[in-house]
Design a protein around this motif. Sequence first.
Motif, PDB file in Angstrom:
ATOM      1  N   PRO A  57      10.997 -18.260  37.990  1.00  0.00           N
ATOM      2  CA  PRO A  57      10.919 -19.148  37.249  1.00  0.00           C
ATOM      3  C   PRO A  57       9.481 -19.477  36.372  1.00  0.00           C
ATOM      4  N   VAL A  58      10.959 -18.741  35.149  1.00  0.00           N
ATOM      5  CA  VAL A  58      10.343 -18.589  34.127  1.00  0.00           C
ATOM      6  C   VAL A  58      11.126 -19.571  32.955  1.00  0.00           C
ATOM      7  N   ILE A  59      10.015 -20.017  32.321  1.00  0.00           N
ATOM      8  CA  ILE A  59      11.241 -21.057  30.891  1.00  0.00           C
ATOM      9  C   ILE A  59      10.730 -20.452  29.348  1.00  0.00           C
ATOM     10  N   LEU A  60      10.870 -19.987  28.962  1.00  0.00           N
ATOM     11  CA  LEU A  60      10.924 -19.287  27.488  1.00  0.00           C
ATOM     12  C   LEU A  60      10.879 -20.213  26.862  1.00  0.00           C
ATOM     13  N   LEU A  61      10.119 -20.511  25.846  1.00  0.00           N
ATOM     14  CA  LEU A  61       9.726 -22.228  24.505  1.00  0.00           C
ATOM     15  C   LEU A  61       9.411 -21.036  23.058  1.00  0.00           C
ATOM     16  N   TYR A  62      10.446 -21.981  22.351  1.00  0.00           N
ATOM     17  CA  TYR A  62      10.291 -21.551  21.004  1.00  0.00           C
ATOM     18  C   TYR A  62      10.271 -22.267  20.251  1.00  0.00           C
ATOM     19  N   SER A  63       9.521 -22.795  18.716  1.00  0.00           N
ATOM     20  CA  SER A  63      10.053 -23.318  17.948  1.00  0.00           C
ATOM     21  C   SER A  63      10.244 -23.445  17.009  1.00  0.00           C
ATOM     22  N   TYR A  64      11.240 -24.118  16.145  1.00  0.00           N
ATOM     23  CA  TYR A  64      11.954 -23.884  15.438  1.00  0.00           C
ATOM     24  C   TYR A  64      11.992 -25.578  13.940  1.00  0.00           C
ATOM     25  N   ASN A  65      11.584 -24.657  12.757  1.00  0.00           N
ATOM     26  CA  ASN A  65      11.780 -25.330  11.526  1.00  0.00           C
ATOM     27  C   ASN A  65      12.823 -26.339  11.213  1.00  0.00           C
ATOM     28  N   ASP A  66      13.981 -25.947  11.601  1.00  0.00           N
ATOM     29  CA  ASP A  66      16.145 -25.616  11.062  1.00  0.00           C
ATOM     30  C   ASP A  66      16.245 -25.718  12.857  1.00  0.00           C
ATOM     31  N   PHE A  67      17.020 -27.257  13.186  1.00  0.00           N
ATOM     32  CA  PHE A  67      17.481 -26.931  13.356  1.00  0.00           C
ATOM     33  C   PHE A  67      18.918 -26.655  14.328  1.00  0.00           C
ATOM     34  N   LYS A  68      19.703 -26.284  13.307  1.00  0.00           N
ATOM     35  CA  LYS A  68      20.787 -25.765  13.496  1.00  0.00           C
ATOM     36  C   LYS A  68      20.510 -24.273  13.925  1.00  0.00           C
ATOM     37  N   GLU A  69      19.618 -23.850  13.526  1.00  0.00           N
ATOM     38  CA  GLU A  69      18.717 -22.093  13.478  1.00  0.00           C
ATOM     39  C   GLU A  69      18.558 -22.336  15.156  1.00  0.00           C
ATOM     40  N   ALA A  70      17.671 -23.132  15.571  1.00  0.00           N
ATOM     41  CA  ALA A  70      18.209 -23.007  17.356  1.00  0.00           C
ATOM     42  C   ALA A  70      18.883 -23.004  18.184  1.00  0.00           C
ATOM     43  N   VAL A  71      19.396 -23.593  17.699  1.00  0.00           N
ATOM     44  CA  VAL A  71      21.575 -23.285  18.278  1.00  0.00           C
ATOM     45  C   VAL A  71      21.712 -22.174  18.578  1.00  0.00           C
ATOM     46  N   LYS A  72      21.756 -21.398  16.805  1.00  0.00           N
ATOM     47  CA  LYS A  72      22.182 -20.139  16.605  1.00  0.00           C
ATOM     48  C   LYS A  72      21.322 -19.268  17.726  1.00  0.00           C
ATOM     49  N   GLU A  73      20.372 -19.402  17.604  1.00  0.00           N
ATOM     50  CA  GLU A  73      19.129 -18.266  18.494  1.00  0.00           C
ATOM     51  C   GLU A  73      19.204 -18.852  20.232  1.00  0.00           C
ATOM     52  N   ALA A  74      19.643 -19.955  20.368  1.00  0.00           N
ATOM     53  CA  ALA A  74      19.668 -20.442  22.313  1.00  0.00           C
ATOM     54  C   ALA A  74      21.086 -19.283  21.991  1.00  0.00           C
ATOM     55  N   ASN A  75      22.086 -18.994  21.767  1.00  0.00           N
ATOM     56  CA  ASN A  75      23.333 -18.424  21.821  1.00  0.00           C
ATOM     57  C   ASN A  75      22.711 -17.278  21.664  1.00  0.00           C
ATOM     58  N   ASN A  76      22.281 -16.433  21.196  1.00  0.00           N
ATOM     59  CA  ASN A  76      21.376 -14.997  21.266  1.00  0.00           C
ATOM     60  C   ASN A  76      21.347 -13.997  22.302  1.00  0.00           C
ATOM     61  N   THR A  77      22.212 -13.917  23.100  1.00  0.00           N
ATOM     62  CA  THR A  77      21.191 -13.665  24.639  1.00  0.00           C
ATOM     63  C   THR A  77      22.888 -12.555  25.052  1.00  0.00           C
ATOM     64  N   HIS A  78      22.600 -12.133  25.746  1.00  0.00           N
ATOM     65  CA  HIS A  78      23.676 -11.593  26.511  1.00  0.00           C
ATOM     66  C   HIS A  78      24.406 -12.743  27.400  1.00  0.00           C
ATOM     67  N   TYR A  79      23.517 -13.137  27.666  1.00  0.00           N
ATOM     68  CA  TYR A  79      24.608 -14.208  29.327  1.00  0.00           C
ATOM     69  C   TYR A  79      23.609 -15.403  28.690  1.00  0.00           C
ATOM     70  N   GLY A  80      24.854 -16.719  29.235  1.00  0.00           N
ATOM     71  CA  GLY A  80      24.762 -17.896  28.714  1.00  0.00           C
ATOM     72  C   GLY A  80      24.360 -18.598  29.905  1.00  0.00           C
ATOM     73  N   LEU A  81      23.822 -18.836  31.045  1.00  0.00           N
ATOM     74  CA  LEU A  81      23.901 -19.660  32.000  1.00  0.00           C
ATOM     75  C   LEU A  81      23.024 -20.943  32.034  1.00  0.00           C
TER      76      LEU A  81
END
Length: 111
Positions: A57-81
């Motif tokens: 039960p852990v949530i990680l929060l990040y803030s971004y000024n660039d929406f597309k960069e946020a989506v790119k970072e969301a894809n930057n993981t080993h897994y994507g459950l």
Amino acid sequence: MISKSLAAIVEKSVNEAVKAGAKLLVGSKQRGAFMEPTILEDAPFDTDARKEEILGPVILLYSYNDFKEAVKEANNTHYGLQASAFMHDLNKAFYVFEHIEVALCLRYRKY
């Protein structure tokens, strides 16, 4: 959690992220097989909390000024459950749907 040892693994990941600079907003304590719901802000990218999928039960929060960069970072993981995107802009909702590489929970609300 299913066992005390798995809860301990989650707690260890959370504690390492906090030690590396993540801001603990709530939670983080383990009691037996119970792990408090936890929210971390800005966990460093080189921590297990960010690199690995935390099966607890852990949530990680990040803030971004660039929406597309946020989506790119969301894809930057080993897994994507799982990923969630909450927004008011339907065009951005479609962008997330088309570009994110995980199972997706998407919520759009028009006001």
